[in-house]
Motif scaffolding. Structure first.
Motif, PDB file in Angstrom:
ATOM      1  N   ARG A 289       0.812  -1.224   0.000  1.00  0.00           N
ATOM      2  CA  ARG A 289       0.000   0.000   0.000  1.00  0.00           C
ATOM      3  C   ARG A 289       0.844   1.272   0.000  1.00  0.00           C
ATOM      4  NH1 ARG A 289      -5.451  -1.583  -0.530  1.00  0.00           N
ATOM      5  NH2 ARG A 289      -5.262  -3.831  -0.449  1.00  0.00           N
ATOM      6  N   SER A 290       2.138   1.145   0.250  1.00  0.00           N
ATOM      7  CA  SER A 290       2.984   2.337   0.167  1.00  0.00           C
ATOM      8  C   SER A 290       3.352   2.625  -1.295  1.00  0.00           C
ATOM      9  CB  SER A 290       4.257   2.156   1.000  1.00  0.00           C
ATOM     10  OG  SER A 290       5.100   1.176   0.427  1.00  0.00           O
ATOM     11  N   ARG A 291       3.088   1.664  -2.190  1.00  0.00           N
ATOM     12  CA  ARG A 291       3.417   1.838  -3.612  1.00  0.00           C
ATOM     13  C   ARG A 291       2.193   1.804  -4.524  1.00  0.00           C
ATOM     14  NH1 ARG A 291       7.021  -2.739  -5.038  1.00  0.00           N
ATOM     15  NH2 ARG A 291       6.992  -1.735  -7.052  1.00  0.00           N
ATOM     16  N   PHE A 292       1.108   1.178  -4.045  1.00  0.00           N
ATOM     17  CA  PHE A 292      -0.069   0.983  -4.890  1.00  0.00           C
ATOM     18  C   PHE A 292      -1.341   1.469  -4.213  1.00  0.00           C
ATOM     19  CE2 PHE A 292       2.967  -2.327  -5.961  1.00  0.00           C
ATOM     20  CZ  PHE A 292       3.085  -2.167  -7.322  1.00  0.00           C
ATOM     21  N   ARG A 293      -2.243   1.993  -5.026  1.00  0.00           N
ATOM     22  CA  ARG A 293      -3.583   2.321  -4.561  1.00  0.00           C
ATOM     23  C   ARG A 293      -4.524   1.397  -5.320  1.00  0.00           C
ATOM     24  NH1 ARG A 293      -6.302   8.251  -4.404  1.00  0.00           N
ATOM     25  NH2 ARG A 293      -7.960   7.687  -2.980  1.00  0.00           N
ATOM     26  N   VAL A 294      -5.268   0.578  -4.588  1.00  0.00           N
ATOM     27  CA  VAL A 294      -6.065  -0.494  -5.189  1.00  0.00           C
ATOM     28  C   VAL A 294      -7.548  -0.130  -5.156  1.00  0.00           C
ATOM     29  CG1 VAL A 294      -6.652  -2.949  -5.067  1.00  0.00           C
ATOM     30  CG2 VAL A 294      -4.347  -2.184  -4.453  1.00  0.00           C
ATOM     31  N   PHE A 295      -8.208  -0.364  -6.296  1.00  0.00           N
ATOM     32  CA  PHE A 295      -9.639  -0.120  -6.422  1.00  0.00           C
ATOM     33  C   PHE A 295     -10.317  -1.411  -6.864  1.00  0.00           C
ATOM     34  CE2 PHE A 295      -7.430   3.787  -7.271  1.00  0.00           C
ATOM     35  CZ  PHE A 295      -8.139   4.742  -6.548  1.00  0.00           C
ATOM     36  N   ALA A 296     -11.505  -1.658  -6.356  1.00  0.00           N
ATOM     37  CA  ALA A 296     -12.303  -2.811  -6.781  1.00  0.00           C
ATOM     38  C   ALA A 296     -13.644  -2.280  -7.265  1.00  0.00           C
ATOM     39  CB  ALA A 296     -12.494  -3.782  -5.623  1.00  0.00           C
ATOM     40  N   TYR A 297     -13.994  -2.630  -8.493  1.00  0.00           N
ATOM     41  CA  TYR A 297     -15.246  -2.194  -9.092  1.00  0.00           C
ATOM     42  C   TYR A 297     -16.141  -3.417  -9.282  1.00  0.00           C
ATOM     43  CZ  TYR A 297     -12.360   1.851 -10.193  1.00  0.00           C
ATOM     44  OH  TYR A 297     -11.527   2.933 -10.103  1.00  0.00           O
ATOM     45  N   ALA A 298     -17.270  -3.411  -8.614  1.00  0.00           N
ATOM     46  CA  ALA A 298     -18.199  -4.536  -8.716  1.00  0.00           C
ATOM     47  C   ALA A 298     -19.402  -4.108  -9.545  1.00  0.00           C
ATOM     48  CB  ALA A 298     -18.654  -4.969  -7.324  1.00  0.00           C
ATOM     49  N   HIS A 299     -19.758  -4.914 -10.522  1.00  0.00           N
ATOM     50  CA  HIS A 299     -20.957  -4.595 -11.286  1.00  0.00           C
ATOM     51  C   HIS A 299     -22.016  -5.673 -11.110  1.00  0.00           C
ATOM     52  CE1 HIS A 299     -19.936  -7.212 -14.774  1.00  0.00           C
ATOM     53  NE2 HIS A 299     -18.718  -6.923 -14.417  1.00  0.00           N
ATOM     54  N   GLY A 300     -21.952  -6.377  -9.969  1.00  0.00           N
ATOM     55  CA  GLY A 300     -22.979  -7.351  -9.613  1.00  0.00           C
ATOM     56  C   GLY A 300     -23.692  -6.892  -8.361  1.00  0.00           C
ATOM     57  N   GLU A 301     -24.714  -7.619  -8.011  1.00  0.00           N
ATOM     58  CA  GLU A 301     -25.490  -7.298  -6.818  1.00  0.00           C
ATOM     59  C   GLU A 301     -24.652  -7.491  -5.559  1.00  0.00           C
ATOM     60  OE1 GLU A 301     -28.678  -6.151  -6.633  1.00  0.00           O
ATOM     61  OE2 GLU A 301     -28.563  -5.977  -8.807  1.00  0.00           O
ATOM     62  N   ASP A 302     -24.900  -6.675  -4.557  1.00  0.00           N
ATOM     63  CA  ASP A 302     -24.257  -6.805  -3.253  1.00  0.00           C
ATOM     64  C   ASP A 302     -25.008  -7.894  -2.490  1.00  0.00           C
ATOM     65  OD1 ASP A 302     -23.210  -6.624  -0.714  1.00  0.00           O
ATOM     66  OD2 ASP A 302     -23.407  -4.446  -0.573  1.00  0.00           O
ATOM     67  N   ASP A 303     -24.326  -9.005  -2.217  1.00  0.00           N
ATOM     68  CA  ASP A 303     -24.974 -10.116  -1.512  1.00  0.00           C
ATOM     69  C   ASP A 303     -24.904  -9.965   0.008  1.00  0.00           C
ATOM     70  OD1 ASP A 303     -22.293 -10.645  -1.122  1.00  0.00           O
ATOM     71  OD2 ASP A 303     -22.470 -12.794  -1.520  1.00  0.00           O
ATOM     72  N   GLY A 304     -24.297  -8.868   0.480  1.00  0.00           N
ATOM     73  CA  GLY A 304     -24.213  -8.624   1.912  1.00  0.00           C
ATOM     74  C   GLY A 304     -23.206  -9.506   2.631  1.00  0.00           C
ATOM     75  N   SER A 305     -22.339 -10.186   1.881  1.00  0.00           N
ATOM     76  CA  SER A 305     -21.384 -11.126   2.481  1.00  0.00           C
ATOM     77  C   SER A 305     -20.226 -10.390   3.143  1.00  0.00           C
ATOM     78  CB  SER A 305     -20.824 -12.077   1.418  1.00  0.00           C
ATOM     79  OG  SER A 305     -20.061 -11.354   0.471  1.00  0.00           O
ATOM     80  N   GLU A 306     -19.550 -11.096   4.025  1.00  0.00           N
ATOM     81  CA  GLU A 306     -18.365 -10.548   4.691  1.00  0.00           C
ATOM     82  C   GLU A 306     -17.284 -10.234   3.655  1.00  0.00           C
ATOM     83  OE1 GLU A 306     -15.779  -9.096   7.519  1.00  0.00           O
ATOM     84  OE2 GLU A 306     -17.919  -9.461   7.640  1.00  0.00           O
ATOM     85  N   GLU A 307     -17.137 -11.087   2.644  1.00  0.00           N
ATOM     86  CA  GLU A 307     -16.138 -10.862   1.603  1.00  0.00           C
ATOM     87  C   GLU A 307     -16.373  -9.512   0.915  1.00  0.00           C
ATOM     88  OE1 GLU A 307     -17.863 -13.630   2.019  1.00  0.00           O
ATOM     89  OE2 GLU A 307     -16.533 -15.371   1.871  1.00  0.00           O
ATOM     90  N   ARG A 308     -17.625  -9.236   0.587  1.00  0.00           N
ATOM     91  CA  ARG A 308     -17.965  -7.988  -0.083  1.00  0.00           C
ATOM     92  C   ARG A 308     -17.635  -6.795   0.814  1.00  0.00           C
ATOM     93  NH1 ARG A 308     -20.971  -6.906  -5.041  1.00  0.00           N
ATOM     94  NH2 ARG A 308     -21.354  -4.699  -5.021  1.00  0.00           N
ATOM     95  N   ARG A 309     -17.926  -6.912   2.099  1.00  0.00           N
ATOM     96  CA  ARG A 309     -17.635  -5.816   3.041  1.00  0.00           C
ATOM     97  C   ARG A 309     -16.130  -5.579   3.168  1.00  0.00           C
ATOM     98  NH1 ARG A 309     -22.145  -7.982   5.533  1.00  0.00           N
ATOM     99  NH2 ARG A 309     -20.948  -9.334   6.906  1.00  0.00           N
ATOM    100  N   VAL A 310     -15.341  -6.666   3.183  1.00  0.00           N
ATOM    101  CA  VAL A 310     -13.874  -6.530   3.280  1.00  0.00           C
ATOM    102  C   VAL A 310     -13.339  -5.823   2.041  1.00  0.00           C
ATOM    103  CG1 VAL A 310     -11.709  -7.836   3.254  1.00  0.00           C
ATOM    104  CG2 VAL A 310     -13.549  -8.500   4.805  1.00  0.00           C
ATOM    105  N   ILE A 311     -13.823  -6.195   0.878  1.00  0.00           N
ATOM    106  CA  ILE A 311     -13.346  -5.586  -0.370  1.00  0.00           C
ATOM    107  C   ILE A 311     -13.754  -4.120  -0.427  1.00  0.00           C
ATOM    108  CG2 ILE A 311     -13.637  -5.592  -2.878  1.00  0.00           C
ATOM    109  CD1 ILE A 311     -13.734  -8.672  -2.673  1.00  0.00           C
ATOM    110  N   ALA A 312     -14.922  -3.797   0.083  1.00  0.00           N
ATOM    111  CA  ALA A 312     -15.419  -2.416   0.044  1.00  0.00           C
ATOM    112  C   ALA A 312     -14.579  -1.483   0.908  1.00  0.00           C
ATOM    113  CB  ALA A 312     -16.872  -2.370   0.486  1.00  0.00           C
ATOM    114  N   ARG A 313     -13.866  -2.005   1.888  1.00  0.00           N
ATOM    115  CA  ARG A 313     -13.041  -1.138   2.746  1.00  0.00           C
ATOM    116  C   ARG A 313     -11.876  -0.622   2.030  1.00  0.00           C
ATOM    117  NH1 ARG A 313     -12.113  -4.863   7.630  1.00  0.00           N
ATOM    118  NH2 ARG A 313     -13.883  -6.092   7.133  1.00  0.00           N
TER     119      ARG A 313
END
Length: 101
Positions: A77-101
């Motif tokens: 993270r000192s060298r890269f800024r990471v973005f995740a773009y989801a174009h599917g429905e939010d299933d409310g899962s823990e995985e989705r919440r972790v990625i959204a942070r």
């Protein structure tokens, strides 16, 4: 849109074929448009970080997402800024919440 995804896939397939068969454009199977030209990078925010974006329909409770969580965690993270773009429905899962942070 699916037409853009198809153009990107065809461009990648053509580039891959030409890497494996240099100078052999005439034998490429199928009619594929010329390689998409890369976009001009936007000026950075002055922070010097490389920006990486991941796009997926399935940032949800799914085996592939489990693997991607490991990939996301490996970026320096000192060298890269990471973005995740989801174009599917939010299933409310823990995985989705972790990625959204």
């Amino acid at each position: 849109p699916s037409s853009l995804r198809r153009r990107i896939a065809e461009s990648w397939a053509r580039a891959t074929y030409l890497e494996q068969h240099p100078g052999d454009i005439d034998s490429y199977p199928g009619s594929v448009p010329t390689r998409l030209s890369p976009r001009t990078p936007k000026p950075s925010d002055g922070d010097g970080l490389v920006r990486i974006g991941y796009v997926s329909r399935r940032f949800e409770s799914y085996a592939g997402t489990q693997l991607m969580l490991r990939v996301f965690a490996k970026h320096d993270r000192s060298r890269f800024r990471v973005f995740a773009y989801a174009h599917g429905e939010d299933d409310g899962s823990e995985e989705r919440r972790v990625i959204a942070r």
